[in-house]
Design a protein around this motif. Structure first.
Motif, PDB file in Angstrom:
ATOM      1  N   CYS A 136       0.833  -1.212   0.000  1.00 19.14           N
ATOM      2  CA  CYS A 136       0.000   0.000   0.000  1.00 19.14           C
ATOM      3  C   CYS A 136       0.861   1.252   0.000  1.00 19.14           C
ATOM      4  O   CYS A 136       0.579   2.211  -0.738  1.00 19.14           O
ATOM      5  CB  CYS A 136      -0.923   0.003   1.213  1.00 19.14           C
ATOM      6  N   THR A 142      -4.634   3.059   0.272  1.00 20.08           N
ATOM      7  CA  THR A 142      -4.973   2.529   1.580  1.00 20.08           C
ATOM      8  C   THR A 142      -5.159   1.015   1.486  1.00 20.08           C
ATOM      9  O   THR A 142      -5.325   0.463   0.385  1.00 20.08           O
ATOM     10  CB  THR A 142      -6.270   3.153   2.108  1.00 20.08           C
ATOM     11  N   GLU A 143      -5.162   0.352   2.638  1.00 24.99           N
ATOM     12  CA  GLU A 143      -5.378  -1.095   2.634  1.00 24.99           C
ATOM     13  C   GLU A 143      -6.771  -1.428   2.125  1.00 24.99           C
ATOM     14  O   GLU A 143      -6.969  -2.461   1.456  1.00 24.99           O
ATOM     15  CB  GLU A 143      -5.176  -1.669   4.043  1.00 24.99           C
TER      16      GLU A 143
END
Length: 262
Positions: A136, A142-143
């Motif tokens: 990421c 973002t995850e």
């Protein structure tokens, strides 16, 4: 029960002989009818990971051509199980049909390519499998976004695991040579295939536990993604994400292995 099974196999072999060696169209029709349910079985399994816009009837249509191709090319004299060979051919025909119709959007392909590149580069830099957080950070996402990309590209990666490393001719040999062996394999090919199996085995062993379990259940136990979701008490979308990430990691290992051969 075993006696009945042996009798059924003997009758099936007789049909192969009648068709392949005696030209019986009736025997050919009987074999097609007998194995036609394999097409639906493969379509149901493959459809689990497909987006809703892919029509299962299209898969079945592609798969029927694969079945006919398998029947035509199968060598009944070698004592091998036709179902195993046919299911590979049927699945391959379905995948080829989807590719020819270019059903995967370019944006999805681009996302998959970027993730694959990230895994390859980070693994080379760190000499280990990168974590989700590291991927990421490298991609600047973002995850949650990574999980969504993995879900969106789940079928693309499912297709990719069946592709061998090498040029087009080598891929055809690698995919089917363990069943249809029309010529004796060259020693260097045997060595290369052995090395590839070792790389895959070691790479699977290094996967995070959940990803390793998904790969094992899907490719070795032949469970569907929905069945795996029940076993692991997770949602099907989460299983698709885990599958995608596992394949991205495995592809990075295969890419590095291939570069070492050159």
């Amino acid at each position: 029960m075993a006696r009945l099974h042996n009798q059924d196999k003997a009758k099936e072999f007789d049909k192969w002989v009648m068709w392949k060696q005696e030209g019986s169209r009736e025997a050919e029709t009987d074999l097609i009818t007998q194995f036609l349910p394999l097409v639906t079985k493969v379509a149901n399994r493959l459809a689990i990971g497909l987006p809703s816009n892919v029509d299962k009837d299209d898969l079945i249509s592609y798969g029927r051509f694969g079945l006919l191709d398998a029947l035509a090319k199968f060598d009944h004299t070698r004592g091998l199980k036709f179902e195993t060979y046919a299911m590979w051919r049927i699945r391959g025909a379905m995948i080829d049909g989807l590719r020819e119709n270019d059903w995967i959007p370019r944006t999805v392909r681009d996302k998959a390519k970027k993730i694959e590149e990230a895994y390859v580069i980070l693994e080379q830099q760190k000499l280990r499998t990168p974590t989700d957080l590291e991927v990421c950070e490298y991609l600047g996402i973002t995850e949650k976004e990574l999980q969504q990309v993995c879900y969106d590209t789940s079928l693309a990666t499912m297709v990719s695991i069946d592709e061998a490393v090498g040029d087009e001719d080598e891929q055809k040999t690698a995919r089917h040579s363990y069943i249809v062996d029309e010529v004796t394999p060259r020693p260097e090919s045997v060595a290369e295939n052995t090395s590839l199996r070792e790389v895959l085995s070691n790479s699977i062993d290094k996967l995070p536990e959940k990803e390793r379990l998904v790969v094992s259940l899907f490719y070795f136990e032949e469970l569907t993604l929905s069945e795996i979701a029940e076993v692991m008490n997770l949602s099907p979308s989460r299983i698709s994400q885990l599958h995608s990430k596992a394949i991205f990691r495995l592809r990075s290992s295969l890419t590095r292995w291939k570069s070492q051969l050159i």
